[in-house]
Design an enzyme around this catalytic site. Structure first.
Site, short mmCIF file in Angstrom:
data_model
loop_
_atom_site.label_atom_id
_atom_site.label_comp_id
_atom_site.label_asym_id
_atom_site.label_seq_id
_atom_site.Cartn_x
_atom_site.Cartn_y
_atom_site.Cartn_z
N HIS A 1 -5.62 -3.88 1.94
CA HIS A 1 -6.16 -5.07 3.14
C HIS A 1 -6.64 -6.17 2.53
CE1 HIS A 1 -5.18 -1.18 5.02
NE2 HIS A 1 -5.47 -1.75 6.11
N ARG B 1 -1.86 -4.33 3.82
CA ARG B 1 -1.30 -3.46 4.65
C ARG B 1 -0.05 -4.03 5.44
NH1 ARG B 1 -4.85 -3.60 10.18
NH2 ARG B 1 -4.52 -6.00 9.92
N ASP C 1 -8.01 -8.30 12.08
CA ASP C 1 -9.57 -7.71 11.69
C ASP C 1 -10.63 -8.61 11.72
OD1 ASP C 1 -9.12 -4.96 11.96
OD2 ASP C 1 -8.91 -4.78 9.82
N SER D 1 -5.61 4.53 5.17
CA SER D 1 -5.27 3.20 5.25
C SER D 1 -4.56 2.61 4.04
CB SER D 1 -6.22 2.43 5.55
OG SER D 1 -6.82 2.86 6.91
N PHE E 1 -14.55 -3.61 0.84
CA PHE E 1 -15.51 -2.66 0.58
C PHE E 1 -15.83 -2.28 -0.88
CE2 PHE E 1 -14.14 -1.20 5.20
CZ PHE E 1 -15.01 -2.14 5.35
N GLU F 1 -19.06 3.86 -1.06
CA GLU F 1 -18.33 3.31 -1.90
C GLU F 1 -19.12 3.33 -3.21
OE1 GLU F 1 -18.99 1.54 0.88
OE2 GLU F 1 -17.16 2.12 1.98
N ARG G 1 0.74 -1.08 -0.20
CA ARG G 1 0.08 0.19 -0.09
C ARG G 1 0.91 1.18 -0.14
NH1 ARG G 1 -2.47 0.88 6.13
NH2 ARG G 1 -0.62 0.28 7.23
#
Lengths: 275, 312
Positions: free
Chosen positions: B105, B163, B113, B34, B80, B55, B8
């Protein structure tokens, strides 16, 4: 920019209604009801306000018109033929293999179409992108969007509504064609939307409610939209689904059904076409 | 020990360099910190569009911008992006608008998560869309370089980043990195291990273990899943006669699916797929997740032995 008189616009809308009936009859498919409800507004916009060049459809500084309720494509095709983006002969290609008039308006197929529609709830967000692009370029062009009232049941409409106000997009102009009917039934039976103007005001928009079949009111509303520069504005147009053809008016059956031979004859008589 | 970095960060660095192109705009959905688009935002807020946590709206704003001649880069978490799949399909892929979507991610490697955040199907779903280029790089340098190449693509794209930090492979090797071209990292005649993302590193480790046992593997970083580098697969099919694919993604429809679909219709040879076996993840550290899902180098070694036993 062309500037037709009210009576010329009304006559243009009548001719478009004839084409809407013929197009859907010819292929025995399509959406006449929502095309007939939107058509007066489309004629007002294309005949009085939108900046465009039919001979140069991709002219960068044209105003954008985004028909988000893309199933009501016969109405848009009829107008595009009126103003010269396509020929009247092209209207015969509606829903026909290889035709410029695809079932739902499609920018890949038809000159003058800025947005490839089909799934409800998408055009307003696309309009935001066009409006932001115009701002970034310092262009005075506007993005006009038309959605249906049933369409605002889509959640993404409200994402767009919130974002447009947040970004103070004064160059974004929305029409809601409130004909009160969606695919399966009347909107009030499917999903009541309660106070639609209050919802848009609460989201930070300038709001005006009109009779969407009164050409004088339509023109006044379009001129009012030009005065709103600091925030997005919406004209909530009360319309009649199937307007202009008695047996289609306010009849949910003609959301997505074509007239048969006898019904076409009656429709053409009602629309002043000699038989 | 090589330098460690997150892909990222390569994305964020690329956007910052792309500032020089006045047509580049950045779209965010409240995750710029992020996905690392925040560097662009800090540098050029006037060309950054906050879309809030929305989104679907973000992708179509991108479509409107692209239709007006801009080059939008939209990013959020991989999972997402999937909420806006139909927007990607009907609003971007179908009219062929060059919106560049980045899902960070991605994969089970995203870790603690938990399963809701671990996209294991993103590569598969975007690969099904006509016109869309699908990319999943393995280090920050290739991520940066591939992102820099996107504005010249004139096609919509989906790129998955991660990430967590992984070893940097491409220091001083920029010229090898091209969209649509797999990169041979080792050379061996016995088996080809075709990997993407974090599993490139596990594959390299697997090749080292295999070499100690007299098995020579060609490890490929297939960072572009679509369009697939068919010429390279043809070459490796002939040379090695057996393939193992490896990805932090479902075994259904991703890199393994893409390679299998091609090989079965060109030069059928045995293939074994390392990936997430049609299940959801859980909360665990990144490396623990790879172990839980059977995505470690030892799993790849086992897959090589299986595929070699099937090789004629």
């Amino acid at each position: 920019m062309v500037s037709k008189t009210v009576s010329e616009l009304e006559e243009m809308a009548r001719r478009c209604r004839v084409e809407i009936c013929k197009m859907t009859h010819r292929i025995q498919a399509g959406h006449p009801g929502g095309s007939l409800s939107e058509i007066d507004i489309l004629c007002g916009l294309y005949g009085r306000r939108l900046r465009y060049r039919p001979e140069e459809p991709d002219w960068n500084d044209r105003d954008r018109f985004i028909l988000s309720k893309g199933h009501a494509s016969p109405g848009m095709y009829a107008v595009l033929a009126e103003v010269g983006f396509i020929s009247h002969d092209d209207l015969k290609s509606y829903r026909v293999k290889g035709g410029v008039c695809q079932g739902h308006v499609d920018s890949k197929w038809c000159p003058g179409v800025d947005f490839s529609a089909g799934s409800l709830g998408m055009g307003l967000s696309f309009g935001l992108g066009c409006a932001i692009a115009a701002r970034l370029e310092g262009s005075s062009r506007n993005a006009y969007v038309m959605v249906g009232d049933g369409e605002i049941q889509e959640g993404s409409i409200w994402e767009a509504a919130m974002a447009a106000a947040h970004h103070e997009l004064g160059n974004l102009k929305l029409f809601i064609d409130c004909n009160g009917i969606q695919n399966d039934d009347f909107c009030d039976a499917q999903m009541r939307m309660f106070d639609i103007p209050a919802k848009w005001r609460a989201f930070g928009w300038s709001v005006r409610v009109i009779d969407g079949h009164d050409m004088n009111e339509i023109i006044q509303a379009i001129e009012w939209m030009d005065t709103v520069q600091d925030k997005p504005c919406v004209v909530i147009a009360n319309t009649v689904k199937g307007k202009g053809v008695s047996f289609m008016e306010n009849n949910p059956a003609f959301h997505g059904a074509a007239p048969n031979d006898a019904q076409l004859r009656q429709a053409l008589i009602e629309l002043g076409v000699e038989q | 020990m090589s330098r460690m970095a997150a892909t990222r960060d390569g994305y964020g660095e690329a956007l910052l360099e792309l500032v020089a192109n006045p047509k580049v705009v950045v779209l965010e959905a409240d995750l710029g910190k992020s996905t690392k688009s925040l560097h662009f935002r800090n540098s050029h807020p006037e060309r950054t569009v906050s879309c809030g946590i929305g989104e679907q709206n973000m992708l179509l704003i991108g479509a409107g911008l692209a239709s007006s001649g801009f080059i939008p880069f939209a990013s959020t978490f991989a999972i997402f992006t999937e909420r806006a799949f139909e927007q990607m399909r009907n609003g971007i892929a179908r009219p062929d608008l060059a919106v560049h979507l980045c899902g960070s991610h991605g994969g089970t490697h995203t870790g603690t998560d938990g399963s809701s955040a671990q996209s294991i199907e993103d590569l598969a779903i975007y690969r099904t869309l006509p016109n869309v280029v699908v990319i999943h790089p393995c280090d920050d340098i290739s991520t940066k370089e591939l992102t820099m190449q996107l504005p010249n693509l004139n096609k919509p794209s989906y790129m998955r980043t991660a990430r967590n930090k992984t070893p940097v492979l491409y220091e001083d090797r920029l010229s090898e990195i091209k969209i649509g071209k797999g990169i041979e990292l080792t050379s061996g005649d016995d088996v080809a291990i075709i990997a993407c993302g974090v599993l490139v590193h596990e594959s390299i480790r697997a090749a080292e273990i295999l070499e100690e046992n007299g098995i020579n593997a060609t490890v490929v970083d297939m960072h572009t899943i679509k369009p697939l580098d068919k010429a390279l697969i043809d070459k490796l099919s002939t040379k090695c006669g057996a393939i193992v694919t490896a990805e932090d993604h479902s075994v259904i429809g991703g890199l393994g699916g893409a390679v299998s679909e091609y090989v079965v219709s060109s030069n059928p040879i045995p293939i074994e797929k390392i990936g997430v076996n049609d299940r959801f993840g859980e909360s665990a550290e990144a490396d623990e997740m790879l172990e839980i899902m059977g995505l470690k180098s030892n799993n790849i070694v086992d897959a090589v032995h299986r595929v070699l036993s099937r090789k004629s």
